[in-house]
Design a protein around this motif. Structure first.
Motif, PDB file in Angstrom:
ATOM      1  N   ASP A  87       0.765  -1.196  -0.050  1.00  0.00           N
ATOM      2  CA  ASP A  87       0.292  -0.119   0.034  1.00  0.00           C
ATOM      3  C   ASP A  87       0.761   1.314   0.064  1.00  0.00           C
ATOM      4  OD1 ASP A  87       1.124  -0.139   2.496  1.00  0.00           O
ATOM      5  OD2 ASP A  87      -0.922  -0.331   3.368  1.00  0.00           O
ATOM      6  N   GLY A  88       2.146   1.001  -0.104  1.00  0.00           N
ATOM      7  CA  GLY A  88       3.129   2.324  -0.325  1.00  0.00           C
ATOM      8  C   GLY A  88       3.416   2.959   1.118  1.00  0.00           C
ATOM      9  N   THR A  89       2.909   2.156   2.296  1.00  0.00           N
ATOM     10  CA  THR A  89       3.308   2.968   3.400  1.00  0.00           C
ATOM     11  C   THR A  89       4.355   2.557   4.176  1.00  0.00           C
ATOM     12  OG1 THR A  89       2.026   1.199   4.616  1.00  0.00           O
ATOM     13  CG2 THR A  89       0.801   3.156   4.042  1.00  0.00           C
ATOM     14  N   THR A  90       5.239   1.475   3.745  1.00  0.00           N
ATOM     15  CA  THR A  90       6.545   0.962   4.039  1.00  0.00           C
ATOM     16  C   THR A  90       7.593   1.075   3.158  1.00  0.00           C
ATOM     17  OG1 THR A  90       5.606  -0.928   5.571  1.00  0.00           O
ATOM     18  CG2 THR A  90       7.698  -0.950   4.996  1.00  0.00           C
ATOM     19  N   LEU A  91       8.569   1.995   3.327  1.00  0.00           N
ATOM     20  CA  LEU A  91       9.598   2.436   2.295  1.00  0.00           C
ATOM     21  C   LEU A  91      10.709   1.847   2.595  1.00  0.00           C
ATOM     22  CD1 LEU A  91       8.611   6.031   1.889  1.00  0.00           C
ATOM     23  CD2 LEU A  91       7.792   4.104   0.613  1.00  0.00           C
ATOM     24  N   LEU A  92      11.844   1.736   1.787  1.00  0.00           N
ATOM     25  CA  LEU A  92      13.049   1.036   2.267  1.00  0.00           C
ATOM     26  C   LEU A  92      14.064   1.855   1.749  1.00  0.00           C
ATOM     27  CD1 LEU A  92      15.065  -1.234   3.377  1.00  0.00           C
ATOM     28  CD2 LEU A  92      14.796  -2.043   1.005  1.00  0.00           C
ATOM     29  N   LEU A  93      14.975   2.523   2.326  1.00  0.00           N
ATOM     30  CA  LEU A  93      16.140   3.316   2.154  1.00  0.00           C
ATOM     31  C   LEU A  93      17.347   2.161   2.140  1.00  0.00           C
ATOM     32  CD1 LEU A  93      17.163   5.815   0.862  1.00  0.00           C
ATOM     33  CD2 LEU A  93      18.184   6.499   3.047  1.00  0.00           C
ATOM     34  N   ALA A  94      17.800   1.735   0.709  1.00  0.00           N
ATOM     35  CA  ALA A  94      18.675   0.776   0.779  1.00  0.00           C
ATOM     36  C   ALA A  94      19.875   1.199   0.124  1.00  0.00           C
ATOM     37  CB  ALA A  94      18.062  -0.337   0.022  1.00  0.00           C
ATOM     38  N   THR A  95      21.126   0.340   0.442  1.00  0.00           N
ATOM     39  CA  THR A  95      22.389   0.613  -0.213  1.00  0.00           C
ATOM     40  C   THR A  95      22.631  -0.521  -1.307  1.00  0.00           C
ATOM     41  OG1 THR A  95      23.758  -0.615   1.349  1.00  0.00           O
ATOM     42  CG2 THR A  95      22.947   1.679   1.714  1.00  0.00           C
ATOM     43  N   ASN A  96      23.760  -0.268  -2.177  1.00  0.00           N
ATOM     44  CA  ASN A  96      23.851  -1.437  -3.015  1.00  0.00           C
ATOM     45  C   ASN A  96      24.289  -2.843  -2.039  1.00  0.00           C
ATOM     46  OD1 ASN A  96      26.085   0.375  -2.277  1.00  0.00           O
ATOM     47  ND2 ASN A  96      27.163  -0.140  -4.167  1.00  0.00           N
ATOM     48  N   THR A  97      24.697  -2.497  -0.854  1.00  0.00           N
ATOM     49  CA  THR A  97      24.985  -3.650   0.222  1.00  0.00           C
ATOM     50  C   THR A  97      23.785  -4.737   0.056  1.00  0.00           C
ATOM     51  OG1 THR A  97      26.358  -2.517   1.823  1.00  0.00           O
ATOM     52  CG2 THR A  97      25.234  -4.427   2.564  1.00  0.00           C
ATOM     53  N   GLY A  98      22.637  -4.345   0.309  1.00  0.00           N
ATOM     54  CA  GLY A  98      21.583  -5.170   0.497  1.00  0.00           C
ATOM     55  C   GLY A  98      21.209  -5.536  -0.872  1.00  0.00           C
ATOM     56  N   GLN A  99      21.087  -4.791  -1.904  1.00  0.00           N
ATOM     57  CA  GLN A  99      20.395  -4.898  -3.128  1.00  0.00           C
ATOM     58  C   GLN A  99      21.195  -5.509  -3.955  1.00  0.00           C
ATOM     59  OE1 GLN A  99      17.213  -4.057  -1.679  1.00  0.00           O
ATOM     60  NE2 GLN A  99      17.017  -3.697  -4.010  1.00  0.00           N
ATOM     61  N   ALA A 100      22.427  -5.227  -4.237  1.00  0.00           N
ATOM     62  CA  ALA A 100      23.327  -5.809  -5.034  1.00  0.00           C
ATOM     63  C   ALA A 100      24.224  -6.882  -4.668  1.00  0.00           C
ATOM     64  CB  ALA A 100      23.841  -4.696  -5.866  1.00  0.00           C
ATOM     65  N   ILE A 101      24.712  -6.901  -3.437  1.00  0.00           N
ATOM     66  CA  ILE A 101      26.015  -7.894  -2.977  1.00  0.00           C
ATOM     67  C   ILE A 101      25.380  -8.748  -1.960  1.00  0.00           C
ATOM     68  CG2 ILE A 101      28.126  -7.946  -1.724  1.00  0.00           C
ATOM     69  CD1 ILE A 101      28.279  -4.545  -2.195  1.00  0.00           C
ATOM     70  N   ALA A 102      24.781  -8.650  -1.027  1.00  0.00           N
ATOM     71  CA  ALA A 102      24.247  -9.568  -0.126  1.00  0.00           C
ATOM     72  C   ALA A 102      23.627 -10.825  -0.568  1.00  0.00           C
ATOM     73  CB  ALA A 102      23.539  -8.901   0.908  1.00  0.00           C
ATOM     74  N   PRO A 103      22.569 -10.693  -1.699  1.00  0.00           N
ATOM     75  CA  PRO A 103      21.922 -11.713  -2.428  1.00  0.00           C
ATOM     76  C   PRO A 103      22.911 -12.660  -2.889  1.00  0.00           C
ATOM     77  CG  PRO A 103      21.020  -9.442  -3.082  1.00  0.00           C
ATOM     78  CD  PRO A 103      22.298  -9.231  -2.203  1.00  0.00           C
ATOM     79  N   HIS A 104      24.209 -12.115  -3.266  1.00  0.00           N
ATOM     80  CA  HIS A 104      25.058 -13.450  -3.667  1.00  0.00           C
ATOM     81  C   HIS A 104      25.980 -13.945  -2.739  1.00  0.00           C
ATOM     82  CE1 HIS A 104      24.382 -11.783  -7.589  1.00  0.00           C
ATOM     83  NE2 HIS A 104      24.509 -10.530  -7.342  1.00  0.00           N
ATOM     84  N   LEU A 105      25.637 -13.548  -1.216  1.00  0.00           N
ATOM     85  CA  LEU A 105      26.316 -14.276  -0.299  1.00  0.00           C
ATOM     86  C   LEU A 105      25.525 -14.964   0.611  1.00  0.00           C
ATOM     87  CD1 LEU A 105      29.084 -11.241   0.321  1.00  0.00           C
ATOM     88  CD2 LEU A 105      29.502 -13.298  -0.536  1.00  0.00           C
ATOM     89  N   LEU A 106      24.254 -14.536   0.695  1.00  0.00           N
ATOM     90  CA  LEU A 106      23.534 -15.016   1.887  1.00  0.00           C
ATOM     91  C   LEU A 106      22.156 -15.639   1.148  1.00  0.00           C
ATOM     92  CD1 LEU A 106      23.373 -11.628   4.005  1.00  0.00           C
ATOM     93  CD2 LEU A 106      24.968 -13.782   4.421  1.00  0.00           C
ATOM     94  N   LYS A 107      21.487 -16.538   1.925  1.00  0.00           N
ATOM     95  CA  LYS A 107      20.301 -17.116   1.320  1.00  0.00           C
ATOM     96  C   LYS A 107      19.164 -16.196   1.894  1.00  0.00           C
ATOM     97  CE  LYS A 107      22.230 -22.041   1.563  1.00  0.00           C
ATOM     98  NZ  LYS A 107      22.012 -23.400   1.819  1.00  0.00           N
TER      99      LYS A 107
END
Length: 324
Positions: A87-107
């Protein structure tokens, strides 16, 4: 209840059901918002999130709360956002840490590309190599000379963070050795860097500038193609003969996938307006960064390309999460 009234109620329900999501979202936001942050209070992500929260609250006439959920390379906050109501009420301020790096290291239990809708690029910050002000190392050359012993430690804001990747890239580029010491956020790592418990840290300028200005950190190099505007006397790694170790930190705003387009469009427009405000631009530049100026389409493409780029870097450097 009369049959006529039942018929009218049925017609009203049918009309509401047939109403496009864009129409239903015209009143957005009609309740408080929260901005999820995957790092501890006081770090660069937290600083930018609170800056956005202040401006959004004033414009949307709704309270906007920043929620810190540090850990797991910023992915705890991302998962909360991915699983939230669309509903657009939960936003995320992310960095490339969580968006681009961690997915290749963590399940992960969510897909950052499918479960999070990009809104816009907020800022790009170079990482800066810092040591304690009391450190015997005055230059990068001094530091590299000591890395052969294998006794040095470098801090990061977590496994798979840009600081972690920058440290690994630096070690590879210099054929040096240093032990990675992950923390749950930059502000926690700062304590041990200042005390000398760890030798050095690659941190985003957004979170390191305060300690640099306070004289607690000695900056040795920035990991970018050119010097940071707020650190004109600090050379880049490339200027000091070290190539292929440039890792920057970018900050992007996201919302839960499936959020009505009209709501996303409002967020895109609001973020664009806020990023043009002189005080916001001055704040970001004061943190050593550059304000995001690309379109939503360009940021969406960047989101995908950065995911692929860091995946290759993680594989090529054989970077693994501790314990894996």
């Amino acid at each position: 209840m009369t049959s006529r009234r039942l018929a009218l109620l049925g017609l009203a329900a049918a009309t509401l059901a047939a109403m496009p999501l864009a129409t239903l979202a015209q009143g957005y936001p009609d309740k408080p918002l929260r901005i999820m942050v995957g790092a501890s209070p006081g770090g660069g992500t937290d600083i930018l999130a609170r800056l956005l929260a202040e401006k959004f609250a004033a414009d949307f006439k709704q309270s906007v709360v920043v929620e810190n959920r540090p850990g797991a390379s910023n992915t705890i906050a991302a998962e909360v956002t991915a699983r939230a109501a669309a509903d657009g009420t939960t936003l995320l301020l992310a960095t490339n840490t969580g968006q681009a790096i961690a997915p290749h290291l963590l399940k992960l239990k969510f897909d950052p590309l499918k479960d999070l809708q990009p809104v816009g690029l907020v800022a790009v910050m170079p990482n800066v190599l810092v040591v304690p002000a009391t450190s015997p190392y005055k230059t990068v050359k001094d530091l590299v000379g000591a890395m052969g012993s294998g006794d040095l430690k470098y801090a990061s804001s977590g496994i798979g963070s840009t600081q972690h990747i920058a440290g690994e890239a630096f070690a590879l580029a210099t054929n040096g050795k240093a032990t990675h010491v992950p923390y749950k956020g930059s502000s926690q790592a700062h304590v041990d860097v200042i005390s000398g418990e760890v030798t050095m840290m690659f941190d985003s300028t957004s979170s390191a500038m305060g300690q640099i200005r306070a004289g607690k950190f000695r900056p040795l190099a920035v990991t970018a193609e050119r010097r940071a505007a707020e650190l004109p006397d600090v050379p880049t790694l490339a200027e000091q003969g070290i190539r292929n170790a440039d890792v920057q930190t970018w900050y992007g705003l996201y919302v839960t996938a499936g959020t009505p387009k009209a709501s996303v469009d409002k967020l895109v427009a609001e973020l664009g307006r806020v990023l043009k405000l002189p005080d916001v631009q001055a704040r970001i530049k004061g943190l050593g960064g550059e304000v995001g100026t690309i379109s939503l389409e360009q940021f969406s493409e960047m989101n995908r390309s950065e995911f692929d780029r860091y995946g290759k870097l993680v594989r090529d450097a054989n970077i693994k999460a501790e314990g894996s």
